[in-house]
Design a protein around this motif. Structure first.
Motif, mmCIF file in Angstrom:
data_model
loop_
_atom_site.group_PDB
_atom_site.id
_atom_site.type_symbol
_atom_site.label_atom_id
_atom_site.label_comp_id
_atom_site.label_asym_id
_atom_site.label_seq_id
_atom_site.Cartn_x
_atom_site.Cartn_y
_atom_site.Cartn_z
ATOM 1 N N UNK A 33 0.849 -1.186 0.000
ATOM 2 C CA UNK A 33 0.000 0.000 0.000
ATOM 3 C C UNK A 33 0.887 1.239 0.000
ATOM 4 N N UNK A 69 -4.327 -1.294 -7.831
ATOM 5 C CA UNK A 69 -5.694 -0.867 -7.503
ATOM 6 C C UNK A 69 -5.632 0.538 -6.915
ATOM 7 N N UNK A 70 -6.622 1.367 -7.277
ATOM 8 C CA UNK A 70 -6.638 2.747 -6.788
ATOM 9 C C UNK A 70 -7.626 2.897 -5.633
ATOM 10 N N UNK A 71 -7.210 3.610 -4.601
ATOM 11 C CA UNK A 71 -8.108 3.990 -3.497
ATOM 12 C C UNK A 71 -8.022 5.501 -3.314
ATOM 13 N N UNK A 76 -4.475 6.592 -1.797
ATOM 14 C CA UNK A 76 -3.552 5.446 -1.741
ATOM 15 C C UNK A 76 -3.689 4.562 -2.976
ATOM 16 N N UNK A 77 -2.598 3.870 -3.274
ATOM 17 C CA UNK A 77 -2.591 2.834 -4.308
ATOM 18 C C UNK A 77 -2.227 1.524 -3.632
ATOM 19 N N UNK A 78 -2.840 0.440 -4.114
ATOM 20 C CA UNK A 78 -2.484 -0.875 -3.580
ATOM 21 C C UNK A 78 -1.921 -1.718 -4.716
ATOM 22 N N UNK A 80 -0.260 -5.400 -5.938
ATOM 23 C CA UNK A 80 -0.022 -6.810 -5.643
ATOM 24 C C UNK A 80 1.171 -7.249 -6.477
#
Lengths: 125, 459
Positions: A33, A69-71, A76-78, A80
Motif C-alpha cells: 500500500x 488498484x486505486x483507493x 492510496x494505491x495498492x 499486488x
C-alpha cells in the motif's frame, strides 16, 4: 532553475518523500500500500506509479506480474506483487518471508517529477 | 453497555504471542464493552493440531487461559464480554480450562462461556472429496487429493452469526476456532444493534472496523512508517478501540494516557495491510468495498470512519488447510571487516561446493547477505564501502530430511576451513524445521453452516 539554460529542471525525488506505506503477504504474493503524504500528491502518484514502472522497479525480485488498484478515497494505491516470496509462508527461505520490507523497497524508487510540479502542489496552486 | 446506542470494542491481541499486558490494560485503563482477541494465523492451526495429536487435552491458545484468570473478575464486575478465536482445534478443552479459572476466581454463576464448533473439517475431508469437493488450491489450481495424505489441519473460515447467537444466549466469553479475524469485532455490533443479514453497508463498516482491530497496535502507532520517530511512548502503547454506532459509523481511538498514535496516517496504513482487490474484501457475511471508506481526523488519537458500502457475500467459504511439505534449515555466520561481503560470498561458494560433492539434493538453496541486501535484493546496489560486517545466511529446503540434517553440519566447519574474520557461530548447529505449507481453497457454505453448533456453559 538550471543556471545554464534558465529553465526549471525536473526534480528527482525518492517516493518515500511523497508517500508512506505498509506491505504484507498473502501466500506468495506481497501487497504494497502506497499512501500519499499529502492529498495533493495523490494524482502525481497515480500518474507516475504505473504497473510498468513498478514491474521494472522490482525486476529480479519477483517472478510474477504486478497488479494495481486505486483507493482515491484514502489517497492510496495498492499493488499486488505476485511471486515475490519464494513460495510464501513457511515454505519460503527468505529472511523477509512475510514481505514486511517490500513497502520501503517500493518507497526507495526514484521518480522524476516535472519542473515546478511539487512546488505548485505544495503552494496549493 | 447501553443497548442500541454506542458500543466500545477493544482490540487486545493481534496474534498469538502479542503483548501480554495489552488485554489487561484494555480492561483496566478505561471503559470498554467488548474485548476481542485474535490468536490465529494461517499456520497456527497446524501447530495446534500437532499439539492435540500429542496430548488430547491440548490444541488451543494456551496463553488465553491465564489471561482469562487475570481479567475475568474485572470483566464480570463491569459487564465486559470477551470474544476470542483462542479455541483452535480443541474448543471444549479451552472452554473447560477457562471454566476452571473462573471458578478458581470465585466467579461461579457469573461467567457463561459460549463455544462455536464445526469449523474443523479435518475428519470430513475424505468424505467431502468422495462427494466431489476437490478443494482445489486457489493459487495453483491443484486438487487437494495430491497432498491429502500429508494434510495436518483443515478449517473453514466462519463468520459472525454463530458468535452473535452465543452472545444472544448470554455468553460472557465466546470462544471460536477458525472464525474470521474481522468477525470478532463486528459480531458485537450485529448483536447490539440488531443488524439484519442484508444490512450490507453496516456489515461492511463492521468488517472495516474488524480489519483495523485485528492486528492490535499496528493501527495505533506500532509498525507505523509515517513519521515513526515521533510516535510517542510505544513502551506503553494503547491498543485500538472501536466506538461503534448503530448506523455503521465508527471512531477509532485508544484509552487516554496510553502511548502510540491514532490518526489518518496510522489507520490508513493498517487499512492497506494484507489488502487484495480493495473493491472485494470478501468475508462470510458481506463483501466490503474499501474504496468507499471515508476517514477523518476527529481530535487527538481519534479517527472517524463512515460511508462504507458492502454487498451480498458469495455462496462459498474459504478453507484453510495445512500440509507437511518437507524440511528446511537456516545457517548463519558473521564476516567482519575488511571486505565482509567478499568473504561471505567466498564462504557461500565453498559451502555449495561441499554440498554438491556430498551429492545432497535440495529443492532450493538460498543465500542472503544480512546487512547488505537480504531484504531489498538488487535495489540495495553494491556493498557500501568499508562495511564493518555482514551476516551470511544460507537456507535450504528439501523433501529429504537427511539432506537437510547433513547441511546443518556443514556450517560450523567453515569457521576453520574458510575465509577469515568469521564469528557469530555460538548458537550451535542449525535446527531442522518441518515445513507446514498453507493450502487455501473454497467450499460451498452449505457444507459447513449446517454443521456449526453453539454451546453455552455456565461456570
Amino acid at each position: 532553475m538550471n543556471p545554464n539554460t534558465g529553465d526549471a529542471a525536473p526534480r528527482t525525488v525518492r517516493l518515500i518523500e511523497l508517500a508512506h506505506g505498509r506491505s504484507g503477504d498473502k501466500g506468495d504474493t506481497v501487497n504494497v500500500g502506497v499512501i500519499a503524504r499529502r492529498p495533493e500528491y495523490y494524482p502525481l502518484l497515480e500518474q507516475l506509479l504505473t504497473v510498468e514502472r513498478v514491474r521494472e522497479h522490482f525486476a529480479g525480485m519477483i517472478t510474477g506480474d504486478v497488479e494495481r488498484f486505486e483507493l482515491p478515497n484514502l489517497y492510496a494505491l495498492n499493488f499486488l506483487l505476485h511471486g515475490a516470496l519464494d513460495g510464501g509462508g513457511t515454505v519460503s527461505l527468505m529472511t523477509d518471508a512475510q514481505g514486511k520490507t517490500f513497502s520501503t523497497a517500493m518507497l526507495r524508487m526514484e521518480l522524476t517529477v516535472p519542473a515546478g510540479v511539487l512546488e505548485a502542489l505544495e503552494s496549493g496552486q | 453497555m447501553t443497548q442500541g446506542s454506542m458500543i466500545r470494542i477493544a482490540s487486545g491481541q493481534g496474534f498469538w504471542g502479542d503483548l501480554l499486558t495489552a488485554p489487561v490494560d484494555q480492561v483496566r485503563n478505561g471503559p470498554i464493552d467488548f474485548l476481542m482477541l485474535d490468536y490465529l494465523a494461517e499456520v497456527t492451526m497446524s501447530i495446534l493440531q500437532k499439539q492435540r495429536s500429542r496430548d488430547p487435552s491440548q490444541g488451543y491458545a494456551r496463553d488465553f487461559v491465564p489471561l482469562m484468570g487475570e481479567i475475568l473478575p474485572d470483566c464480570a464486575e463491569r459487564g465486559i464480554r470477551v470474544i476470542a478465536n483462542a479455541g483452535g482445534v480443541n474448543l471444549e478443552a479451552c472452554r473447560d480450562a477457562v471454566l476452571a479459572e473462573a471458578r478458581k476466581a470465585g466467579l461461579a454463576g457469573r461467567v457463561r462461556i459460549g463455544v462455536v464448533v464445526g469449523d474443523d473439517i479435518l475428519d470430513r475431508l475424505p468424505e467431502l472429496i468422495a462427494r466431489g469437493h476437490e478443494l482445489r488450491n486457489l493459487d495453483t489450481g491443484e486438487p487437494l487429493e495430491t497432498v491429502l495424505d500429508r494434510v495436518q489441519s483443515a478449517n473453514a473460515y466462519i463468520g459472525a452469526r454463530p458468535i452473535v447467537q452465543a452472545l444472544e444466549r448470554g455468553a460472557t466469553v465466546v470462544i471460536t476456532g477458525r472464525s474470521t479475524d474481522t468477525a470478532l469485532t463486528y459480531a458485537p455490533m450485529i448483536y447490539a444493534f440488531g443488524w439484519p443479514e442484508d444490512a450490507y453497508d453496516k456489515l461492511a463498516a463492521g468488517v472495516v472496523a474488524g480489519h483495523i482491530n485485528e492486528c492490535g497496535a499496528q493501527a495505533s502507532g506500532g509498525n507505523t512508517l509515517a513519521d515513526w520517530e515521533s510516535v510517542p511512548d510505544l513502551a506503553n502503547v494503547g491498543f485500538p478501540i472501536i466506538e461503534a454506532y448503530p448506523d455503521g459509523t465508527f471512531y477509532v481511538t485508544k484509552h487516554p494516557g496510553t502511548g502510540g498514535r491514532i490518526n489518518r496516517a496510522t489507520v490508513t496504513e493498517q487499512l492497506l495491510y494484507e489488502l487484495g482487490d480493495p473493491r472485494e474484501y470478501i468475508t462470510p457475511d458481506v463483501i466490503a468495498d474499501f474504496t468507499t471508506i471515508r476517514l477523518e481526523d476527529a481530535g487527538p488519537d481519534r479517527v472517524r470512519v463512515h460511508g462504507v458500502r458492502g454487498r451480498a457475500p458469495t455462496d462459498k467459504l474459504k478453507v484453510s488447510i495445512s500440509y507437511h511439505a518437507g524440511y528446511k534449515a537456516v545457517g548463519t555466520l558473521v564476516y567482519g571487516w575488511p571486505d565482509p561481503v567478499k568473504k561471505a560470498q567466498a564462504a557461500d561458494r565453498i559451502l555449495r561446493q561441499r554440498l554438491d560433492r556430498l551429492g545432497l539434493r535440495f529443492d532450493e538453496i538460498r543465500t542472503e547477505f544480512v546487512g547488505w541486501n537480504a531484504t531489498h535484493g538488487p535495489l540495495a546496489g553494491p556493498p557500501p564501502p568499508d562495511l564493518s560486517e555482514v551476516e551470511l545466511r544460507v537456507a535450504v529446503r528439501s523433501t529429504d530430511r537427511a539432506a537437510v540434517e547433513r547441511f546443518t553440519r556443514e556450517i560450523a566447519p567453515l569457521v576453520l576451513t574458510g575465509p577469515p574474520t568469521v564469528t557469530g557461530f555460538a548458537g550451535g548447529r542449525p535446527r531442522v524445521q518441518d515445513i507446514v505449507a498453507f493450502w487455501p481453497a473454497l467450499i460451498d457454505r452449505r457444507e459447513i453452516e449446517p454443521f456449526l453448533r453453539v454451546e453455552v456453559t455456565e461456570a
